[in-house]
Scaffold this active site. Structure first.
Site, PDB file in Angstrom:
ATOM      1  N   CYS A 183       0.840  -1.201   0.000  1.00 17.38           N
ATOM      2  CA  CYS A 183       0.000   0.000   0.000  1.00 17.38           C
ATOM      3  C   CYS A 183       0.872   1.247   0.000  1.00 17.38           C
ATOM      4  O   CYS A 183       1.353   1.680   1.050  1.00 17.38           O
ATOM      5  CB  CYS A 183      -0.924  -0.022   1.217  1.00 17.38           C
ATOM      6  SG  CYS A 183      -1.969   1.447   1.286  1.00 17.38           S
TER       7      CYS A 183
ATOM      8  N   CYS B 217      -0.467   4.124   2.128  1.00 14.82           N
ATOM      9  CA  CYS B 217      -0.333   3.995   3.594  1.00 14.82           C
ATOM     10  C   CYS B 217       1.121   4.156   4.012  1.00 14.82           C
ATOM     11  O   CYS B 217       1.415   4.821   4.993  1.00 14.82           O
ATOM     12  CB  CYS B 217      -0.788   2.619   4.074  1.00 14.82           C
ATOM     13  SG  CYS B 217      -2.160   1.939   3.205  1.00 14.82           S
ATOM     14  N   ASP B 218       2.031   3.508   3.289  1.00 17.48           N
ATOM     15  CA  ASP B 218       3.412   3.414   3.755  1.00 17.48           C
ATOM     16  C   ASP B 218       4.372   4.376   3.061  1.00 17.48           C
ATOM     17  O   ASP B 218       5.510   4.523   3.493  1.00 17.48           O
ATOM     18  CB  ASP B 218       3.929   1.970   3.552  1.00 17.48           C
ATOM     19  CG  ASP B 218       3.112   0.975   4.358  1.00 17.48           C
ATOM     20  OD1 ASP B 218       2.505   1.397   5.356  1.00 17.48           O
ATOM     21  OD2 ASP B 218       3.076  -0.216   3.986  1.00 17.48           O
TER      22      ASP B 218
HETATM   23  C1  LIG Z   1      -4.383   1.798  -1.990  1.00 18.70           C
HETATM   24  C2  LIG Z   1      -5.734   1.900  -2.665  1.00 18.70           C
HETATM   25  C3  LIG Z   1      -6.132   3.101  -3.237  1.00 18.70           C
HETATM   26  C4  LIG Z   1      -7.377   3.220  -3.865  1.00 18.70           C
HETATM   27  N1  LIG Z   1      -7.746   4.423  -4.385  1.00 18.70           N
HETATM   28  C5  LIG Z   1      -8.971   4.567  -4.926  1.00 18.70           C
HETATM   29  C6  LIG Z   1      -9.409   5.852  -5.409  1.00 18.70           C
HETATM   30  O1  LIG Z   1      -8.702   6.853  -5.334  1.00 18.70           O
HETATM   31  N2  LIG Z   1     -10.656   5.911  -5.961  1.00 18.70           N
HETATM   32  C7  LIG Z   1     -11.470   4.847  -6.068  1.00 18.70           C
HETATM   33  O2  LIG Z   1     -12.593   4.981  -6.559  1.00 18.70           O
HETATM   34  N3  LIG Z   1     -11.076   3.616  -5.632  1.00 18.70           N
HETATM   35  C8  LIG Z   1      -9.849   3.460  -5.058  1.00 18.70           C
HETATM   36  N4  LIG Z   1      -9.447   2.228  -4.610  1.00 18.70           N
HETATM   37  C9  LIG Z   1     -10.324   1.074  -4.810  1.00 18.70           C
HETATM   38  C10 LIG Z   1     -11.489   1.082  -3.819  1.00 18.70           C
HETATM   39  O3  LIG Z   1     -11.013   1.306  -2.506  1.00 18.70           O
HETATM   40  C11 LIG Z   1     -12.256  -0.228  -3.904  1.00 18.70           C
HETATM   41  O4  LIG Z   1     -12.677  -0.437  -5.233  1.00 18.70           O
HETATM   42  C12 LIG Z   1     -13.474  -0.214  -3.011  1.00 18.70           C
HETATM   43  O5  LIG Z   1     -13.143   0.027  -1.670  1.00 18.70           O
HETATM   44  C13 LIG Z   1     -14.220  -1.558  -3.101  1.00 18.70           C
HETATM   45  O6  LIG Z   1     -15.283  -1.535  -2.224  1.00 18.70           O
HETATM   46  P1  LIG Z   1     -15.968  -2.894  -1.698  1.00 18.70           P
HETATM   47  O7  LIG Z   1     -17.008  -2.446  -0.723  1.00 18.70           O
HETATM   48  O8  LIG Z   1     -16.346  -3.728  -2.824  1.00 18.70           O
HETATM   49  O9  LIG Z   1     -14.814  -3.693  -0.950  1.00 18.70           O
HETATM   50  P2  LIG Z   1     -13.805  -3.291   0.204  1.00 18.70           P
HETATM   51  O10 LIG Z   1     -13.579  -1.841   0.248  1.00 18.70           O
HETATM   52  O11 LIG Z   1     -12.652  -4.204   0.020  1.00 18.70           O
HETATM   53  O12 LIG Z   1     -14.594  -3.701   1.534  1.00 18.70           O
HETATM   54  C14 LIG Z   1     -14.802  -5.052   1.874  1.00 18.70           C
HETATM   55  C15 LIG Z   1     -15.287  -5.156   3.301  1.00 18.70           C
HETATM   56  O13 LIG Z   1     -15.573  -6.519   3.617  1.00 18.70           O
HETATM   57  C16 LIG Z   1     -15.013  -6.859   4.885  1.00 18.70           C
HETATM   58  N5  LIG Z   1     -14.761  -8.302   4.891  1.00 18.70           N
HETATM   59  C17 LIG Z   1     -13.922  -9.035   4.126  1.00 18.70           C
HETATM   60  N6  LIG Z   1     -14.011 -10.342   4.421  1.00 18.70           N
HETATM   61  C18 LIG Z   1     -14.941 -10.454   5.396  1.00 18.70           C
HETATM   62  C19 LIG Z   1     -15.478 -11.543   6.126  1.00 18.70           C
HETATM   63  N7  LIG Z   1     -15.104 -12.826   5.914  1.00 18.70           N
HETATM   64  N8  LIG Z   1     -16.396 -11.262   7.090  1.00 18.70           N
HETATM   65  C20 LIG Z   1     -16.815 -10.007   7.325  1.00 18.70           C
HETATM   66  N9  LIG Z   1     -16.340  -8.923   6.645  1.00 18.70           N
HETATM   67  C21 LIG Z   1     -15.416  -9.161   5.699  1.00 18.70           C
HETATM   68  C22 LIG Z   1     -13.767  -5.978   4.964  1.00 18.70           C
HETATM   69  O14 LIG Z   1     -13.363  -5.802   6.307  1.00 18.70           O
HETATM   70  C23 LIG Z   1     -14.280  -4.673   4.334  1.00 18.70           C
HETATM   71  O15 LIG Z   1     -14.972  -3.896   5.289  1.00 18.70           O
HETATM   72  C24 LIG Z   1      -8.222   2.095  -3.956  1.00 18.70           C
HETATM   73  C25 LIG Z   1      -7.827   0.873  -3.391  1.00 18.70           C
HETATM   74  C26 LIG Z   1      -6.607   0.769  -2.740  1.00 18.70           C
HETATM   75  C27 LIG Z   1      -6.177  -0.547  -2.121  1.00 18.70           C
END
Ligand SMILES: Cc1cc2nc3c(=O)[nH]c(=O)nc-3n(C[C@H](O)[C@H](O)[C@H](O)COP(=O)(O)OP(=O)(O)OC[C@H]3O[C@@H](n4cnc5c(N)ncnc54)[C@H](O)[C@@H]3O)c2cc1C
Length: 306
Positions: free
Chosen positions: A133, A136-137
């Site tokens: 990341c 973050c880092d």
């Molecule tokens: C470093 C970084 C920078 C990014 N920058 C951008 C940006 O600038 N703009 C943008 O649009 N997107 C960005 N993204 C992408 C974006 O963050 C993701 O596409 C988005 O967060 C996906 O959302 P989601 O809800 O599908 O999954 P996630 O955000 O991955 O959320 C998944 C959730 O499920 C939970 N979970 C997982 N397994 C379990 C389990 N077994 N039981 C219970 N809970 C569980 C996790 O704790 C988490 O809360 C970035 C990603 C990263 C890593």
């Protein structure tokens, strides 16, 4: 045992928006998640979420959580261990804290985690120079020479971000750059970024901390050592799907296959966001898919209860 109309797994943008849409349809909703915010918590500045020209990942996560908490959604801080559907169409969810709950429908929004390379030194130096990341880092590597591995959006963005605080950045691209044109243009404007096309990372060396990496040219197989203070591995993610029943259809990468409404091949089971086979992994897309899945779950429940 508590039974909800909708059980949502995951508290990222997909899960939070699914909860908002489901509860506003007067459904009883439980949202189970190991954290609230998901990958947004790993993101420094977000500049592409409509309505917020620039906002930190933490702040956007806080705003989304506050919005959902204004409604009677049951928020459960736990990990899901297993998910099963019984013969009566009820979903049984077991949690890592020993609790269980049931849902008449279920929306999986558990996102993904970073992919590793499994090369010598990678595990040993994780947290001591190997990072997944950059946002973050990155600040820990201010003024140093670093390398970024990957050719997708996140790798290119990481290289740009790091080039603003690091002395030099190598970007190791195995095959080709697969990032948005505007981002690639910005990358090429950075004069302290050296793009090593057709290079892979072979190993990581150091003492207490990382000191160098060995990289290999894919064309002639020649290797060279680069002195660096950190390496950022940005090569995509692995969907969080370990608890899924075996009969859920997934693609080769383990992503849940859904239609445009978030329906899976299992009646009553929906999925949204990064855990699915959606092409673009972005916050606004995950949030939108969460809304679509909640509306599809609502429709399913209406038909189911007829
Ligand atoms: C470093 C970084 C920078 C990014 N920058 C951008 C940006 O600038 N703009 C943008 O649009 N997107 C960005 N993204 C992408 C974006 O963050 C993701 O596409 C988005 O967060 C996906 O959302 P989601 O809800 O599908 O999954 P996630 O955000 O991955 O959320 C998944 C959730 O499920 C939970 N979970 C997982 N397994 C379990 C389990 N077994 N039981 C219970 N809970 C569980 C996790 O704790 C988490 O809360 C970035 C990603 C990263 C890593």
């Amino acid at each position: 045992m508590d039974t909800y109309d909708v059980v949502i797994i995951g508290g990222g943008p997909a899960g939070l928006n699914a909860a908002l849409y489901a509860v506003r349809k007067e459904l009883s909703v439980a949202l189970i998640s190991t954290d609230i915010g998901g990958q947004m918590l790993l993101t420094g500045e977000i500049e592409n979420y409509l309505g917020f020209p620039s906002i930190s990942g933490f702040e956007l996560a806080d705003k989304m959580e506050a919005h959902v908490r204004a409604y009677p959604v049951k928020m459960i801080a736990a990990g899901v261990k297993t998910l099963e559907k019984d013969g009566n169409g009820v979903f049984h969810v077991s949690l890592d804290d020993g609790n269980h709950l049931q849902g008449k429908s279920c929306i999986v929004t558990a996102g993904k985690k970073s992919r590793t390379l499994d090369i010598p030194g990678e595990k040993e130096y994780t947290g001591r120079g190997v990072s997944y990341c950059a946002t973050c880092d990155g600040p820990f590597y201010r003024g140093k020479t670093v390398a970024v591995v990957g050719g997708g959006d996140s790798a290119v963005q990481a290289a740009i971000e790091l080039s603003m605080i690091c002395e030099k950045v190598y970007l190791l691209v195995r095959s080709r750059i697969r990032a948005a044109e505007i981002v690639v243009k910005r990358l090429k404007e950075r004069d302290n970024v050296e793009i090593l096309m057709k290079y892979i990372l072979v190993s990581v060396q150091g003492d207490k901390k990382i000191t160098s990496i060995i990289v290999r040219n894919q064309n002639d197989q020649s290797e060279k050592e680069l002195s660096i203070g950190g390496v950022f591995i940005e090569v995509g993610g692995i969907p969080n799907n370990s608890y899924l029943p075996g009969d859920v259809h997934t693609n080769d990468g383990g992503e849940i296959i859904t239609d445009k409404e978030g329906k899976t091949n299992i009646a009553g089971l929906f999925a949204a966001g990064d855990v699915t086979d959606c092409k673009n992994k972005q916050i606004i897309i995950a949030a939108g898919e969460g809304a679509a899945a909640a509306l599809a779950a609502h429709e399913y429940l209406l038909r189911h209860e007829e």
